[in-house]
Design a protein around this motif. Structure first.
Motif, short mmCIF file in Angstrom:
data_model
loop_
_atom_site.label_atom_id
_atom_site.label_comp_id
_atom_site.label_asym_id
_atom_site.label_seq_id
_atom_site.Cartn_x
_atom_site.Cartn_y
_atom_site.Cartn_z
N LYS A 113 0.81 -1.22 0.00
CA LYS A 113 0.00 0.00 0.00
C LYS A 113 0.84 1.27 0.00
CE LYS A 113 -0.65 -0.11 5.04
NZ LYS A 113 -1.65 -0.21 6.13
N HIS A 114 2.14 1.15 0.36
CA HIS A 114 3.00 2.34 0.31
C HIS A 114 3.31 2.75 -1.13
CE1 HIS A 114 5.75 -1.06 -0.08
NE2 HIS A 114 6.63 -0.24 -0.63
N LEU A 115 3.06 1.83 -2.08
CA LEU A 115 3.36 2.12 -3.49
C LEU A 115 2.24 2.91 -4.16
CD1 LEU A 115 4.66 -1.43 -4.47
CD2 LEU A 115 6.06 0.60 -4.04
N ALA A 116 1.00 2.55 -3.85
CA ALA A 116 -0.17 3.19 -4.47
C ALA A 116 -1.42 2.67 -3.77
CB ALA A 116 -0.23 2.88 -5.97
N PRO A 117 -2.56 3.35 -3.91
CA PRO A 117 -3.80 2.83 -3.35
C PRO A 117 -4.14 1.47 -3.96
CG PRO A 117 -4.05 5.13 -4.01
CD PRO A 117 -2.73 4.68 -4.54
N VAL A 118 -4.66 0.56 -3.11
CA VAL A 118 -4.99 -0.79 -3.54
C VAL A 118 -6.51 -0.92 -3.64
CG1 VAL A 118 -4.79 -3.25 -3.03
CG2 VAL A 118 -2.91 -1.69 -2.44
N HIS A 119 -6.99 -1.48 -4.75
CA HIS A 119 -8.42 -1.67 -4.97
C HIS A 119 -8.68 -3.14 -5.29
CE1 HIS A 119 -9.19 2.73 -5.24
NE2 HIS A 119 -7.94 2.74 -5.69
N ILE A 120 -9.80 -3.67 -4.78
CA ILE A 120 -10.10 -5.09 -4.91
C ILE A 120 -11.27 -5.29 -5.87
CG2 ILE A 120 -10.50 -7.24 -3.65
CD1 ILE A 120 -8.06 -5.61 -2.67
N PHE A 121 -11.09 -6.19 -6.86
CA PHE A 121 -12.14 -6.55 -7.81
C PHE A 121 -12.23 -8.07 -7.86
CE2 PHE A 121 -10.72 -2.36 -9.10
CZ PHE A 121 -11.87 -1.72 -9.51
N PRO A 122 -12.95 -8.69 -6.92
CA PRO A 122 -12.96 -10.16 -6.86
C PRO A 122 -13.59 -10.80 -8.08
CG PRO A 122 -13.89 -9.15 -4.87
CD PRO A 122 -13.79 -8.08 -5.90
N GLY A 123 -13.14 -12.03 -8.38
CA GLY A 123 -13.73 -12.81 -9.46
C GLY A 123 -12.94 -12.72 -10.75
N GLU A 124 -13.31 -13.58 -11.70
CA GLU A 124 -12.58 -13.66 -12.96
C GLU A 124 -13.17 -12.74 -14.03
OE1 GLU A 124 -12.52 -17.76 -14.03
OE2 GLU A 124 -11.02 -18.28 -12.53
N ASN A 125 -14.48 -12.58 -14.05
CA ASN A 125 -15.13 -11.60 -14.94
C ASN A 125 -14.90 -11.87 -16.42
OD1 ASN A 125 -15.94 -9.65 -12.68
ND2 ASN A 125 -13.72 -9.77 -12.40
N GLU A 126 -14.48 -13.10 -16.77
CA GLU A 126 -14.12 -13.36 -18.17
C GLU A 126 -15.31 -13.31 -19.11
OE1 GLU A 126 -10.13 -16.11 -17.71
OE2 GLU A 126 -12.06 -17.09 -17.96
N MET A 127 -16.45 -13.88 -18.70
CA MET A 127 -17.61 -13.93 -19.59
C MET A 127 -18.10 -12.52 -19.90
SD MET A 127 -17.78 -17.13 -20.06
CE MET A 127 -19.37 -17.54 -20.79
N GLN A 128 -18.22 -11.70 -18.85
CA GLN A 128 -18.67 -10.32 -19.06
C GLN A 128 -17.66 -9.55 -19.91
OE1 GLN A 128 -18.52 -7.53 -15.71
NE2 GLN A 128 -20.61 -6.91 -16.20
N ALA A 129 -16.37 -9.77 -19.64
CA ALA A 129 -15.34 -9.07 -20.41
C ALA A 129 -15.42 -9.42 -21.89
CB ALA A 129 -13.96 -9.41 -19.86
#
Length: 374
Positions: A339-355
């Protein structure tokens, strides 16, 4: 800069947005085939068809499964009462030759290259089935793939290893990483092409990539053994020890390949590749399970930190995605270290079908231009 977008007028975009496009998405995995029908961005129907392991074993090569997998799609559509009449069919991209990121029209050359690809994986069937089904429609439509795992936009320096016999290549979760990067950019009112990101996909394999202004300039080979170890991958290994093992006579070539990918990482240490089970064991006081998960977190964070050097420390955000991103134990552990490098954001899951569906929709709406595979 990324070259997979094209400018259209605001009026044209609004007109395209009023049209409901029907999109079939096909995502073959090792033991399953994920299928979905989208009406624009909305899921109309979806399923995951599990294939019997004994049935798959009768095929000498994975590509020989393509008739079975294609019939699986046809049978599902018939069972759902959905006619084979789509505006686009998009499949998961295979492991053919390296290409820049973007959406590609499937052609005969792509099918040939993928069918004969050196690396064998069920994802190689995606473009072939999409191409065949698109041609079978009463009114044929276009077949596409988007951001296959062999997307290669590496810097020249990134390709050089310590041996001219083994230049660095990347095989990574390009589809989900780029989709998540674009989603984050949109949520923060920016363009993917204008920001620097480090994206880490936490799945059966772990891929970490530096995205510089819409281009993944560095990424690891998460399939063949580079970077952090994961539930099923060994990650980077001591080279001399690996050579000694190769000549020990204890394993065949195929057995050793599985010791790098498939039967490596957490499953090699524990016999378990379900991270949820190992996390449960930690809750029950299993200190060996804790050590292994903490070590995976440690090496993953180290890989993320290394990518910050690629971007000269100019990192707008770090994004954690993939199936293991559902675990707060894992994402919190990584976040504490980076977290000292940059803000961390979480996006759980693979999301491949939607992508995949969204990439096809962008092409149909004219907001992204499909590339030709050559």
């Amino acid at each position: 800069m990324s070259t997979d977008t094209t400018s259209v007028s605001h009026a044209a975009q609004e007109a395209a947005a009023d049209v409901v496009y029907k999109i079939l998405v096909i995502n073959p995995g090792s033991t399953s085939t994920k299928l979905a029908v989208y009406h624009n961005r909305t899921v109309f129907a979806e399923t995951t068809v599990q294939h019997d392991a004994n049935e798959l074993q009768r095929f000498e090569q994975i590509v020989d499964q393509h008739d079975l997998r294609r019939q699986t799609v046809i049978d599902w559509l018939e069972a759902e009462g959905i006619p084979l009449q789509f505006d686009a069919i998009i499949g998961r991209g295979g492991l053919a030759k390296p290409v820049p990121g973007g959406v590609y029209r499937v052609n005969r050359r792509m099918c040939y290259d993928t069918y004969n690809a050196m690396r064998k994986h069920a994802c190689n069937l995606g473009c072939i089935i999409a191409y065949e089904l698109a041609a079978m429609q009463p009114v044929p439509c276009k077949a596409y793939i988007a951001d296959p795992g062999v997307v290669d936009e590496l810097l020249p320096e990134a390709r050089v290893s310590g041996s001219p016999l083994m230049p660095r290549i990347c095989i990574w979760h390009a589809l989900n990483q780029r989709a998540i990067a674009r989603r984050f950019a949109k949520q923060t009112g920016r363009r993917y092409e204008d920001i620097n990101l480090i994206v880490c996909h936490l799945g059966g394999g772990i891929s970490v990539a530096a995205h510089e202004h819409g281009r993944a300039v560095d990424a690891n080979n998460a399939l063949d053994g580079e970077g952090p170890f994961s539930p099923e991958r060994a990650g980077s290994l001591p080279a001399a020890d690996l050579i000694h093992l190769c000549f020990s006579g204890r394993y065949t070539e195929e057995q050793l390949k599985k010791r790098v990918a498939g039967q490596a990482g957490l499953v090699a240490h524990t016999g378990i590749n379900d991270v949820r089970e190992l996390l449960h064991r930690i809750d029950m006081g299993d200190e060996h399970a804790r050590l292994l998960i903490d070590a995976m977190i440690y090496h993953t964070a180290k890989s993320i930190a290394a990518e910050s050097a690629v971007l000269f420390g100019k990192v707008d955000a770090i994004l954690l995605t993939g199936g293991m991103a559902h675990s707060a134990y894992i994402t919190d552990g990584i976040t504490r270290r980076v977290k000292h490098l940059a803000p961390v954001h979480i996006f759980p899951g693979e999301n491949e079908m939607q992508a995949l569906a969204i990439n096809a929709l962008y092409v149909l709406q004219g907001t992204r231009e499909a590339k030709e595979y050559e």
